[in-house]
Design a protein around this motif. Structure first.
Motif, PDB file in Angstrom:
ATOM      1  N   MET A   1       0.812  -1.123   0.111  1.00 55.96           N
ATOM      2  CA  MET A   1      -0.095  -0.040   0.105  1.00 55.96           C
ATOM      3  C   MET A   1       0.822   1.191  -0.065  1.00 55.96           C
ATOM      4  O   MET A   1       1.756   1.554   0.735  1.00 55.96           O
ATOM      5  CB  MET A   1      -0.902  -0.029   1.124  1.00 55.96           C
ATOM      6  CG  MET A   1      -1.712   1.295   1.387  1.00 55.96           C
ATOM      7  SD  MET A   1      -2.781   1.178   2.696  1.00 55.96           S
ATOM      8  CE  MET A   1      -4.097   0.062   2.268  1.00 55.96           C
ATOM      9  N   LYS A   2       0.480   2.102  -0.998  1.00 54.98           N
ATOM     10  CA  LYS A   2       1.377   3.311  -1.083  1.00 54.98           C
ATOM     11  C   LYS A   2       0.852   4.375   0.127  1.00 54.98           C
ATOM     12  O   LYS A   2      -0.136   4.437   0.897  1.00 54.98           O
ATOM     13  CB  LYS A   2       1.330   3.962  -2.528  1.00 54.98           C
ATOM     14  CG  LYS A   2      -0.112   4.538  -2.742  1.00 54.98           C
ATOM     15  CD  LYS A   2      -0.362   5.414  -3.697  1.00 54.98           C
ATOM     16  CE  LYS A   2      -1.955   5.648  -4.045  1.00 54.98           C
ATOM     17  NZ  LYS A   2      -2.190   6.735  -4.991  1.00 54.98           N
ATOM     18  N   VAL A   3       1.977   5.094   0.558  1.00 52.74           N
ATOM     19  CA  VAL A   3       1.646   6.189   1.635  1.00 52.74           C
ATOM     20  C   VAL A   3       1.647   7.651   1.196  1.00 52.74           C
ATOM     21  O   VAL A   3       2.480   7.947  -0.007  1.00 52.74           O
ATOM     22  CB  VAL A   3       2.631   5.954   2.767  1.00 52.74           C
ATOM     23  CG1 VAL A   3       2.515   7.148   3.854  1.00 52.74           C
ATOM     24  CG2 VAL A   3       2.673   4.600   3.395  1.00 52.74           C
ATOM     25  N   ASN A   4       0.574   8.441   1.404  1.00 55.11           N
ATOM     26  CA  ASN A   4       0.608   9.861   1.042  1.00 55.11           C
ATOM     27  C   ASN A   4       1.037  10.562   1.988  1.00 55.11           C
ATOM     28  O   ASN A   4      -0.031  10.906   2.989  1.00 55.11           O
ATOM     29  CB  ASN A   4      -0.739  10.217   0.538  1.00 55.11           C
ATOM     30  CG  ASN A   4      -0.979  11.480  -0.217  1.00 55.11           C
ATOM     31  OD1 ASN A   4      -0.035  12.332   0.184  1.00 55.11           O
ATOM     32  ND2 ASN A   4      -1.833  11.809  -0.933  1.00 55.11           N
ATOM     33  N   LYS A   5       2.207  11.080   2.231  1.00 54.01           N
ATOM     34  CA  LYS A   5       2.685  11.809   3.255  1.00 54.01           C
ATOM     35  C   LYS A   5       2.132  13.096   3.353  1.00 54.01           C
ATOM     36  O   LYS A   5       2.262  13.920   4.241  1.00 54.01           O
ATOM     37  CB  LYS A   5       4.165  11.813   3.357  1.00 54.01           C
ATOM     38  CG  LYS A   5       4.783  10.525   3.412  1.00 54.01           C
ATOM     39  CD  LYS A   5       5.494  10.420   4.648  1.00 54.01           C
ATOM     40  CE  LYS A   5       6.057   8.776   4.767  1.00 54.01           C
ATOM     41  NZ  LYS A   5       6.919   8.938   5.878  1.00 54.01           N
ATOM     42  N   SER A   6       1.269  13.680   2.439  1.00 54.52           N
ATOM     43  CA  SER A   6       0.392  15.008   2.364  1.00 54.52           C
ATOM     44  C   SER A   6      -0.788  14.739   3.121  1.00 54.52           C
ATOM     45  O   SER A   6      -1.563  15.886   3.357  1.00 54.52           O
ATOM     46  CB  SER A   6       0.350  15.744   1.079  1.00 54.52           C
ATOM     47  OG  SER A   6       1.456  15.599   0.258  1.00 54.52           O
ATOM     48  N   TYR A  16      -8.592   3.141   3.495  1.00 55.73           N
ATOM     49  CA  TYR A  16      -7.610   3.812   3.076  1.00 55.73           C
ATOM     50  C   TYR A  16      -6.246   3.971   3.969  1.00 55.73           C
ATOM     51  O   TYR A  16      -5.413   4.832   3.655  1.00 55.73           O
ATOM     52  CB  TYR A  16      -7.825   4.926   2.236  1.00 55.73           C
ATOM     53  CG  TYR A  16      -9.209   4.756   1.275  1.00 55.73           C
ATOM     54  CD1 TYR A  16      -8.759   3.760   0.037  1.00 55.73           C
ATOM     55  CD2 TYR A  16     -10.284   4.895   1.314  1.00 55.73           C
ATOM     56  CE1 TYR A  16      -9.755   3.622  -0.992  1.00 55.73           C
ATOM     57  CE2 TYR A  16     -11.203   4.800   0.379  1.00 55.73           C
ATOM     58  CZ  TYR A  16     -10.937   3.780  -0.679  1.00 55.73           C
ATOM     59  OH  TYR A  16     -11.925   3.727  -1.629  1.00 55.73           O
ATOM     60  N   HIS A  17      -6.316   3.757   5.199  1.00 55.68           N
ATOM     61  CA  HIS A  17      -5.317   4.007   6.202  1.00 55.68           C
ATOM     62  C   HIS A  17      -4.126   3.144   5.939  1.00 55.68           C
ATOM     63  O   HIS A  17      -4.297   2.108   5.401  1.00 55.68           O
ATOM     64  CB  HIS A  17      -5.854   3.697   7.601  1.00 55.68           C
ATOM     65  CG  HIS A  17      -4.837   4.329   8.744  1.00 55.68           C
ATOM     66  ND1 HIS A  17      -3.845   3.209   9.087  1.00 55.68           N
ATOM     67  CD2 HIS A  17      -4.664   5.375   9.299  1.00 55.68           C
ATOM     68  CE1 HIS A  17      -3.151   4.065   9.851  1.00 55.68           C
ATOM     69  NE2 HIS A  17      -3.780   5.186  10.126  1.00 55.68           N
ATOM     70  N   ALA A  18      -2.851   3.765   5.743  1.00 56.38           N
ATOM     71  CA  ALA A  18      -1.767   3.200   5.485  1.00 56.38           C
ATOM     72  C   ALA A  18      -1.120   2.443   6.523  1.00 56.38           C
ATOM     73  O   ALA A  18       0.210   1.869   6.567  1.00 56.38           O
ATOM     74  CB  ALA A  18      -0.610   4.190   4.880  1.00 56.38           C
ATOM     75  N   LYS A  19      -1.903   1.774   7.383  1.00 56.05           N
ATOM     76  CA  LYS A  19      -1.795   0.692   8.231  1.00 56.05           C
ATOM     77  C   LYS A  19      -0.447   0.862   9.090  1.00 56.05           C
ATOM     78  O   LYS A  19      -0.538   1.040  10.175  1.00 56.05           O
ATOM     79  CB  LYS A  19      -1.886  -0.781   7.792  1.00 56.05           C
ATOM     80  CG  LYS A  19      -3.194  -0.935   7.039  1.00 56.05           C
ATOM     81  CD  LYS A  19      -4.410  -0.384   7.779  1.00 56.05           C
ATOM     82  CE  LYS A  19      -5.721  -0.833   7.267  1.00 56.05           C
ATOM     83  NZ  LYS A  19      -6.598   0.311   7.469  1.00 56.05           N
ATOM     84  N   ASN A  20       0.847   0.915   8.386  1.00 59.40           N
ATOM     85  CA  ASN A  20       2.049   0.871   9.043  1.00 59.40           C
ATOM     86  C   ASN A  20       2.508   2.132   9.509  1.00 59.40           C
ATOM     87  O   ASN A  20       3.542   2.349  10.234  1.00 59.40           O
ATOM     88  CB  ASN A  20       3.098  -0.066   8.431  1.00 59.40           C
ATOM     89  CG  ASN A  20       3.299   0.717   7.043  1.00 59.40           C
ATOM     90  OD1 ASN A  20       2.658   1.256   6.550  1.00 59.40           O
ATOM     91  ND2 ASN A  20       4.516   0.291   6.203  1.00 59.40           N
ATOM     92  N   GLU A  21       1.686   3.293   8.971  1.00 63.33           N
ATOM     93  CA  GLU A  21       1.902   4.720   9.289  1.00 63.33           C
ATOM     94  C   GLU A  21       0.675   5.507   9.268  1.00 63.33           C
ATOM     95  O   GLU A  21      -0.575   5.118   9.053  1.00 63.33           O
ATOM     96  CB  GLU A  21       2.827   5.293   8.145  1.00 63.33           C
ATOM     97  CG  GLU A  21       4.153   4.662   8.000  1.00 63.33           C
ATOM     98  CD  GLU A  21       5.073   5.492   6.715  1.00 63.33           C
ATOM     99  OE1 GLU A  21       5.278   6.576   7.251  1.00 63.33           O
ATOM    100  OE2 GLU A  21       5.252   4.693   5.844  1.00 63.33           O
ATOM    101  N   SER A  22       0.703   6.572  10.047  1.00 65.15           N
ATOM    102  CA  SER A  22      -0.456   7.270  10.245  1.00 65.15           C
ATOM    103  C   SER A  22      -0.574   8.414   9.266  1.00 65.15           C
ATOM    104  O   SER A  22      -0.714   9.576   9.307  1.00 65.15           O
ATOM    105  CB  SER A  22      -0.229   8.038  11.709  1.00 65.15           C
ATOM    106  OG  SER A  22      -0.457   7.191  12.891  1.00 65.15           O
ATOM    107  N   LEU A  26      -4.876   7.390  -0.360  1.00 62.45           N
ATOM    108  CA  LEU A  26      -5.209   7.740  -1.398  1.00 62.45           C
ATOM    109  C   LEU A  26      -4.443   9.198  -1.888  1.00 62.45           C
ATOM    110  O   LEU A  26      -3.829   9.618  -1.205  1.00 62.45           O
ATOM    111  CB  LEU A  26      -6.744   8.268  -1.013  1.00 62.45           C
ATOM    112  CG  LEU A  26      -7.960   7.478  -0.604  1.00 62.45           C
ATOM    113  CD1 LEU A  26      -9.132   8.020  -0.155  1.00 62.45           C
ATOM    114  CD2 LEU A  26      -8.412   6.719  -1.784  1.00 62.45           C
ATOM    115  N   ASP A  27      -4.716   9.446  -3.217  1.00 71.06           N
ATOM    116  CA  ASP A  27      -4.211  10.867  -3.956  1.00 71.06           C
ATOM    117  C   ASP A  27      -4.719  11.898  -3.363  1.00 71.06           C
ATOM    118  O   ASP A  27      -4.171  12.958  -3.398  1.00 71.06           O
ATOM    119  CB  ASP A  27      -4.157  10.418  -5.169  1.00 71.06           C
ATOM    120  CG  ASP A  27      -3.464   9.280  -5.829  1.00 71.06           C
ATOM    121  OD1 ASP A  27      -2.401   8.873  -5.335  1.00 71.06           O
ATOM    122  OD2 ASP A  27      -3.802   8.746  -7.122  1.00 71.06           O
TER     123      ASP A  27
END
Length: 52
Positions: A1-6, A16-22, A26-27
């Motif tokens: 799963m990609k992570v959107n750091k924005s 759509y939560h990036a599970k391993n990071e908060s 989604l784009d």
């Protein structure tokens, strides 16, 4: 799963939560309001939320 750091997110019940990071994966997200005029944070929500 990609992570959107924005898009930070702490709602891990969302699919759509990036599970391993908060963060969201989604784009972009859609923010919605519950009242004709949003006057505080409680009057808005993430309209992109979907349960897992």
């Amino acid at each position: 799963m990609k992570v959107n750091k924005s898009i930070a997110c702490s709602v891990n019940e969302c699919k759509y939560h990036a599970k391993n990071e908060s963060y969201c994966s989604l784009d972009h997200i859609n923010i919605v309001k519950h009242e004709a005029r949003a006057r505080n944070q409680e009057a808005t929500d993430c309209g992109s939320f979907e349960t897992e």
